[in-house]
Write an enzyme that holds these catalytic residues in place. Structure first.
Site, mmCIF file in Angstrom:
data_model
loop_
_atom_site.group_PDB
_atom_site.id
_atom_site.type_symbol
_atom_site.label_atom_id
_atom_site.label_comp_id
_atom_site.label_asym_id
_atom_site.label_seq_id
_atom_site.Cartn_x
_atom_site.Cartn_y
_atom_site.Cartn_z
ATOM 1 C CG HIS A 1 -1.894 -1.130 1.218
ATOM 2 N ND1 HIS A 1 -2.628 -1.487 2.321
ATOM 3 C CD2 HIS A 1 -2.237 -2.019 0.243
ATOM 4 C CE1 HIS A 1 -3.391 -2.534 2.032
ATOM 5 N NE2 HIS A 1 -3.159 -2.879 0.772
ATOM 6 C CG HIS B 1 -7.482 -3.114 -2.185
ATOM 7 N ND1 HIS B 1 -6.940 -2.064 -1.477
ATOM 8 C CD2 HIS B 1 -6.778 -4.218 -1.825
ATOM 9 C CE1 HIS B 1 -5.958 -2.503 -0.713
ATOM 10 N NE2 HIS B 1 -5.839 -3.817 -0.911
ATOM 11 C CG ASP C 1 -3.239 -5.238 -3.075
ATOM 12 O OD1 ASP C 1 -2.924 -4.322 -2.300
ATOM 13 O OD2 ASP C 1 -4.040 -6.143 -2.768
ATOM 14 C CG HIS D 1 31.708 -35.252 -35.668
ATOM 15 N ND1 HIS D 1 30.427 -34.871 -35.939
ATOM 16 C CD2 HIS D 1 31.624 -36.385 -34.905
ATOM 17 C CE1 HIS D 1 29.573 -35.701 -35.358
ATOM 18 N NE2 HIS D 1 30.280 -36.640 -34.738
ATOM 19 C CB ILE E 1 26.755 -33.203 -37.900
ATOM 20 C CG1 ILE E 1 26.053 -33.315 -39.259
ATOM 21 C CG2 ILE E 1 25.736 -33.344 -36.770
ATOM 22 C CD1 ILE E 1 25.419 -34.676 -39.506
ATOM 23 N N GLY F 1 26.857 -34.745 -30.860
ATOM 24 C CA GLY F 1 25.804 -34.653 -29.856
ATOM 25 C C GLY F 1 26.341 -34.568 -28.439
ATOM 26 C CB VAL F 2 29.181 -36.248 -26.674
ATOM 27 C CG1 VAL F 2 28.678 -37.670 -26.750
ATOM 28 C CG2 VAL F 2 30.259 -35.984 -27.708
ATOM 29 C CD GLU G 1 31.231 -30.558 -21.154
ATOM 30 O OE1 GLU G 1 31.864 -29.740 -20.460
ATOM 31 O OE2 GLU G 1 30.836 -31.661 -20.720
#
Length: 436
Positions: A78, A237, A241, A339, A345, A348-349, A353
């Protein structure tokens, strides 16, 4: 640009708190530019300073409180609604007591005292947060939205749905915040409770000094031993608030807020998100980057180095619960040379990570002063859904599931644009730094 404002002279207010009922005294004092709204709890052995910002919100039911360490100041909404409405940017509020007074359970007395103290401009422009993208928060059937707004200032719409209660019904109110309209249309609106709620509070020893003549206690026929100041006083009100809770963003807001059955919990969640977005917006304006942590800061936190440092920057942090980082995938990465070099690409690991590293940055906030590091312990529910190629930007998010003394667990996701490319549940062991 509008100038920052403070008060011209001291203002004082005293009274009993709404929930605890203890007597408290407040002194409002002017404050210098860029200092914000600062509460000082003076009735403890050593005065405690608590900035009125979202990161200091204390978890409470049906009210808004702020804390620092074990010291809190209860029911600030308030007061902050009046501060927000009067566009006061800098002020010290000395509090002698655990909870702010609740004169007539509205914002009217706070507004009156602050106006009497006088609001004056300072010689520095104020910082304003502009909502430039929608934010949505929901819980059950309640919701609150922060939306971009083509007009000036802050526009609020609240939909209060008590359709099953004849004493209140459904009330909708739209409002644009300004000092003049707040005094006339919102400040007098009082806190309300259903009769059943009031009985429950009294049975728990809460608010026993407050009766139906002091605030709105409502049964199926309307207020008990009282009268509405407005036919739709309840929804008004709720907006009071909301304005008080949004003051914890720490700067004026330009945007539109739309709420349906929202209470302090949802309001506070929105205030936290807007506070974090405002910090990020200011960082971009000041140093030209959206990074909360850049690569130099990341290298100081993570025990990884090129070519195994796989997070370029962090752009979002929500306490110690959620983090978002970025990895820009370049053809110059060493792993592309061996790779699938003909059709590069990202392994994925290494995506996994990268998700683990951004999780480590999240946990580092909690572990910063403990001398511990988060070391990968296990991975579950690992899914590699789509290939990542040079030119992609990996968006890495991690959310804390569990954080204990010796272990931590998080749920991670990697995305390219709106497409999920990988996800995993990752557990860490928290070990002493020197053992690694």
């Amino acid at each position: 640009m509008k100038l920052q404002k403070t008060i011209k002279r001291e203002g004082k207010i005293r009274g009993r708190g709404l929930f605890g009922g203890k007597e408290a005294k407040l002194v409002f004092r002017p404050a210098p530019v860029d200092s914000g709204i600062t509460f000082i709890r003076t009735d403890v052995p050593e005065p405690v300073l608590i900035n009125a910002i979202a990161s200091n919100i204390a978890e409470r039911s049906r009210r808004t409180s702020i804390k620092k360490g074990s010291v809190s100041i209860e029911t600030v909404e308030h007061c902050l609604a009046a501060v927000n409405a009067l566009e006061i940017n800098n002020m010290v509020v000395e509090v002698d007591g655990p909870e702010l007074p609740a004169p007539d359970c509205s914002s009217a007395e706070y507004l009156k005292v602050l106006k009497r103290a006088g609001v004056v401009e300072q010689d520095v422009g104020r910082k304003e947060f502009v909502i430039n993208k929608p934010i949505t928060i929901t819980a059950g059937d309640a919701s609150i939205y922060a939306l971009p707004y083509s007009g000036d200032g802050l526009s609020l719409t609240y939909d209060l749905d008590y359709s099953g209660h004849t004493g209140i019904g459904r009330q909708i109110f739209s409002y644009k915040l300004s000092p003049e309209s707040f005094e006339k249309h919102l400040a007098p609106a009082r806190t309300f409770l259903l009769e059943s709620e009031a009985r429950q509070f009294h049975a728990r020893g809460i608010g026993t000094h407050i009766g139906p003549r002091d605030l709105l206690v409502i049964n199926s026929d309307g207020p008990i031993k009282n009268n509405y100041r407005f036919p739709d006083e309840c929804v008004r009100h709720k907006i009071v608030d909301l304005i008080g809770d949004l003051a914890l963003v720490g700067r004026p807001i330009k945007g539109r807020i739309v709420a349906y059955k929202s209470g302090h919990t949802l309001n506070q969640q929105l205030a936290r998100k807007l506070f974090e977005a405002a910090q990020q917006q200011e960082r971009i304006q000041e140093i030209g980057t959206d990074a909360l942590l850049d690569i130099r800061q990341i290298a100081k936190i993570l025990p990884h180095r090129y070519p195994f440092l796989l997070v370029d920057k962090v752009i979002e942090i929500e306490g110690d619960t959620r983090i978002k980082g970025i990895k820009n995938v370049s053809f110059n990465e060493q792993f592309f040379q061996g790779h699938f070099p003909g059709t590069p690409i990202m392994p994925g690991v290494l995506i996994v990570e990268a998700m683990a590293q951004v999780s480590g940055l999240l946990f580092a906030q909690r572990l910063e002063h403990t001398g511990k590091l988060a070391v990968l312990l296990s991975m579950d529910n690992v899914k590699l859904r789509k290939s990542v190629i040079p030119g992609d930007q990996l968006i890495l998010t991690s959310e804390t599931v569990r954080l204990r003394k010796r272990t931590a667990q998080c749920r991670c996701k990697a995305m390219v644009g709106d497409v999920v490319v990988a996800e995993a549940d990752i557990r860490f062991m928290l070990v002493d730094d020197e053992t690694v």
